[in-house]
Write a protein that holds these residues in place. Structure first.
Motif, PDB file in Angstrom:
ATOM      1  N   SER A  27       0.823  -1.202   0.000  1.00 36.85           N
ATOM      2  CA  SER A  27       0.000   0.000   0.000  1.00 36.85           C
ATOM      3  C   SER A  27       0.867   1.266   0.000  1.00 36.85           C
ATOM      4  O   SER A  27       2.080   1.221  -0.191  1.00 36.85           O
ATOM      5  CB  SER A  27      -0.962  -0.010   1.194  1.00 36.85           C
ATOM      6  N   GLY A  28       0.205   2.424   0.208  1.00 37.54           N
ATOM      7  CA  GLY A  28       0.900   3.708   0.178  1.00 37.54           C
ATOM      8  C   GLY A  28       1.795   3.899   1.387  1.00 37.54           C
ATOM      9  O   GLY A  28       1.722   3.154   2.374  1.00 37.54           O
ATOM     10  N   ASP A  56      -3.051  -2.918   5.566  1.00 28.49           N
ATOM     11  CA  ASP A  56      -3.015  -1.484   5.261  1.00 28.49           C
ATOM     12  C   ASP A  56      -3.787  -0.717   6.324  1.00 28.49           C
ATOM     13  O   ASP A  56      -4.286   0.380   6.087  1.00 28.49           O
ATOM     14  CB  ASP A  56      -3.568  -1.199   3.857  1.00 28.49           C
ATOM     15  N   ARG A 116      -5.855  16.154   1.087  1.00 29.02           N
ATOM     16  CA  ARG A 116      -5.991  14.952   0.262  1.00 29.02           C
ATOM     17  C   ARG A 116      -7.451  14.862  -0.176  1.00 29.02           C
ATOM     18  O   ARG A 116      -8.358  14.854   0.663  1.00 29.02           O
ATOM     19  CB  ARG A 116      -5.588  13.705   1.045  1.00 29.02           C
ATOM     20  N   GLN A 161      -0.831   9.953  -6.874  1.00 29.43           N
ATOM     21  CA  GLN A 161      -0.001   9.114  -6.024  1.00 29.43           C
ATOM     22  C   GLN A 161       0.759   8.099  -6.866  1.00 29.43           C
ATOM     23  O   GLN A 161       0.176   7.394  -7.687  1.00 29.43           O
ATOM     24  CB  GLN A 161      -0.865   8.393  -4.986  1.00 29.43           C
ATOM     25  N   GLN A 162       2.073   8.023  -6.622  1.00 29.03           N
ATOM     26  CA  GLN A 162       2.946   7.125  -7.380  1.00 29.03           C
ATOM     27  C   GLN A 162       3.691   6.223  -6.399  1.00 29.03           C
ATOM     28  O   GLN A 162       4.868   6.401  -6.126  1.00 29.03           O
ATOM     29  CB  GLN A 162       3.919   7.954  -8.226  1.00 29.03           C
ATOM     30  N   THR A 163       2.946   5.250  -5.857  1.00 26.34           N
ATOM     31  CA  THR A 163       3.415   4.436  -4.744  1.00 26.34           C
ATOM     32  C   THR A 163       4.733   3.731  -5.017  1.00 26.34           C
ATOM     33  O   THR A 163       5.561   3.566  -4.124  1.00 26.34           O
ATOM     34  CB  THR A 163       2.347   3.393  -4.370  1.00 26.34           C
ATOM     35  N   ASN A 198       8.133   8.756  -3.042  1.00 25.65           N
ATOM     36  CA  ASN A 198       7.962   8.381  -1.638  1.00 25.65           C
ATOM     37  C   ASN A 198       8.948   9.110  -0.730  1.00 25.65           C
ATOM     38  O   ASN A 198       8.631   9.391   0.431  1.00 25.65           O
ATOM     39  CB  ASN A 198       8.104   6.867  -1.485  1.00 25.65           C
TER      40      ASN A 198
END
Length: 591
Positions: free
Chosen positions: A201-202, A328, A394, A480-482, A488
């Motif tokens: 997950s993120g 998560d 967000r 979002q680009q996990t 990150n």
């Protein structure tokens, strides 16, 4: 001092100026001393100076049995709250206020007290400081916490460090237990039992689940090892001294991690459901147990998976050497509802809502590259402000925005709660303003639109009270680009920067905001989730706890074996402000 270099510098300065050369010779004739003799006297004085200074300081210092060396004596003379090397740069009043580092003197420094950098004993002193700058430098940027770790928590952490050093990767105990895993059979009791955390997950979710897994390891005397995923080794320093928490790449099950999900036959829930495991009796033969079990505690977990939070199932899990966890969720609130953990948790966290605050400070130290992002940004844009306000935005929408109803909600919350001043169309008389306060607003969002509109509002119009408001946003990644490491790294830096603010406004349902508030020890103003693209009224409310929210808790009474509202069982576990069905830990004394 290098005497050869000093002589060279002096000879250059006299040779460059004939007038000085004549004066020098005249002085030599008058004093009767040659240049060589003068240099000898100077060298002797320089050699005696440290001794004289030491004698002078010791004569005014505490008894020798309380002081180990001259450097410690000098540190004790520093005024609390001041920079250790204040004044070296020839600073006047402004340098004394800010220190040569440019940091506000309201922040503590490691020279104030020797134990400051260890965060009241939370951290071990066994690390090489250069390997992880953030571990011991955080005190230079963060205000001292009002929440002190309990003595039992400190003892438990030191005991865990010993256990991890004994059982960590590539130790004799680890290799012995690994043989059982490879053979697929328990061949007797083991010195070490493990919980392996899968990177999933993120980043915000990962940080929260990792803290949850670590607390579970503390409560059950297991050793936590983490799957490094694509970037974990690049984001965080090692938290345990003289060992690693990174799972070795040759771990036998590592190639199966991506296939573990709710349908996995090796999951604890499915083994209970299919009668492969029986939680109805404690006296289960070790040989009948699997050598590992997969714990599926993600948001889509089923009723049998949720039995993880029942005491009789915990007694069964204690006997399985290897537990593999994917989650998560910040599942710590439900650990507080398991009777066998109640006494330990009471001793570990007398202030109930400090769990993530303390564990976060212990576990999550930004790597040196991330720490560089944090410190450079802080010193450039935030350090000199009288007040720092964090805004974490967000939006869970298909479109990226910005949305007018969200902007209206941010401003309504900030203005109604007097976090930011209003603006006026009348230009003030600058000569009568005195010393206005400066406020630095740090905004984090995937979109730059909210930042631009609020920045322009305070640029184009003056504030009603004369305050100077500056608005900053480190990045705007768009989406979002996990799986991207730099994405990150920026996200982790921004979470940490938000935690350094004085006041925080966060978005609902966002683990990004939860991490910031927990690390910062802040009770944020949490905005309500908009419905039908309409600004909620009221737009936000103050959080009752700095603890994160467990978004998907079980609603099950393990003894009665029926559904129940788990937010009503104990006074220190309540429903969240932003998710009515979620659970969070609160402090009874403040509820």
């Amino acid at each position: 001092m290098d005497m050869k270099r000093l002589r060279k510098q002096l000879s250059k300065s006299t040779a460059a100026d004939p007038e000085n050369e004549g004066l020098s010779r005249a002085a030599e004739r008058k004093s009767g001393l040659s240049m060589s003799k003068q240099m000898g006297v100077l060298a002797a004085c320089l050699m005696l100076l440290p001794i004289l200074l030491t004698i002078s300081v010791i004569s005014r210092s505490p008894p020798s049995n309380q002081v180990r060396n001259v450097a410690e004596i000098i540190d004790l003379q520093v005024e609390p709250g001041k920079d250790r090397i204040r004044g070296i740069a020839g600073g006047g009043p402004s340098e004394e206020k800010q220190g040569i580092s440019g940091l506000d003197n309201s922040f503590p420094h490691s020279a104030d007290l020797p134990e400051d950098k260890l965060l009241d004993g939370l951290l071990s002193a066994s690390f090489d400081e250069s390997s992880c700058h953030s571990r011991y430098q955080s005190v230079m940027f963060r205000k001292a916490s009002h929440h002190k770790p309990s003595k039992y928590l400190l003892e438990k952490l030191r005991m865990y460090e010993v256990l991890h050093k004994k059982c960590g990767p590539n130790t004799e105990s680890y290799n012995k237990t690994l043989v059982q895993l490879k053979n697929g059979q328990i061949s007797g009791t083991t010195d070490c039992n493990y919980i392996v955390w899968i990177s999933f997950s993120g980043l915000g979710n990962r940080i929260l689940t990792l803290a949850s897994a670590f607390l579970y390891a503390l409560l059950t005397d297991k050793v936590l090892l983490i799957d490094r995923g694509v970037d974990m080794a690049h984001l965080f320093c090692e938290p345990f001294p003289e060992t690693s928490w990174l799972l070795p790449l040759e771990f036998p099950l590592i190639n199966q991690f991506n296939s573990f999900d709710i349908k996995s036959p090796k999951s604890f829930g499915n083994m209970l459901k299919n009668d492969i495991l029986d939680d109805s009796t404690i006296n289960v033969s070790m040989k009948s147990l699997p050598v590992f079990s997969y714990l599926h505690l993600a948001h889509d977990y089923g009723d049998y998976d949720k039995l993880f939070f029942c005491e009789q199932d915990q007694l069964l899990l204690q006997k399985i050497p290897w537990l593999i966890l994917r989650s998560d969720n910040y599942f710590i609130p439900s650990l507080f509802l398991i009777p066998m953990f109640e006494q330990q948790l009471e001793r570990l966290f007398p202030e109930k809502d400090t769990v993530f605050h303390h564990l976060g400070w212990y576990l999550f130290h930004p790597s040196n590259p991330v720490w560089g992002l944090i410190t450079r940004y802080y010193q450039a844009y935030l350090a000199k402000a009288d007040q720092r306000i964090g805004m974490q935005i967000r939006v869970f929408e298909v479109e990226s925005g910005p949305f007018q109803h969200v902007l209206d909600q941010i401003l309504a919350c900030s203005l109604n709660e007097e976090l930011l001043p209003g603006v006026t169309s009348e230009e003030p008389d600058v000569s009568t303003m005195g010393n206005p306060k400066t406020k630095a607003v740090l905004m984090t969002s995937l979109s730059s639109g909210y930042f631009e509109k609020i920045r322009n509002m305070y640029w184009e119009r003056p504030t009603v009270n004369g305050d100077i408001v500056s608005v900053f946003q480190p990045s705007h990644e768009g989406y979002q680009q996990t799986e991207k490491q730099m994405h990150n790294m920026k996200a982790w830096a921004e979470m940490y920067l938000l935690s350094l603010t004085d006041t925080l406004v966060t978005s609902p349902w966002s683990t990004f905001g939860y991490v910031a508030q927990g690390l910062g020890g802040l009770k944020p103003w949490i905005m309500f989730k908009p419905e039908n693209r309409t600004t909620p009224d009221p737009p936000c409310r103050r959080a009752m706890s700095m603890e994160p929210c467990f978004h998907a808790p079980p609603f099950y009474d393990c003894k009665a074996k029926k559904g129940i509202d788990t937010g009503e069982l104990v006074p220190h576990v309540r429903h969240c402000e932003d998710i009515s069905w979620g659970l969070k830990v609160v402090d009874q004394s403040e509820w």
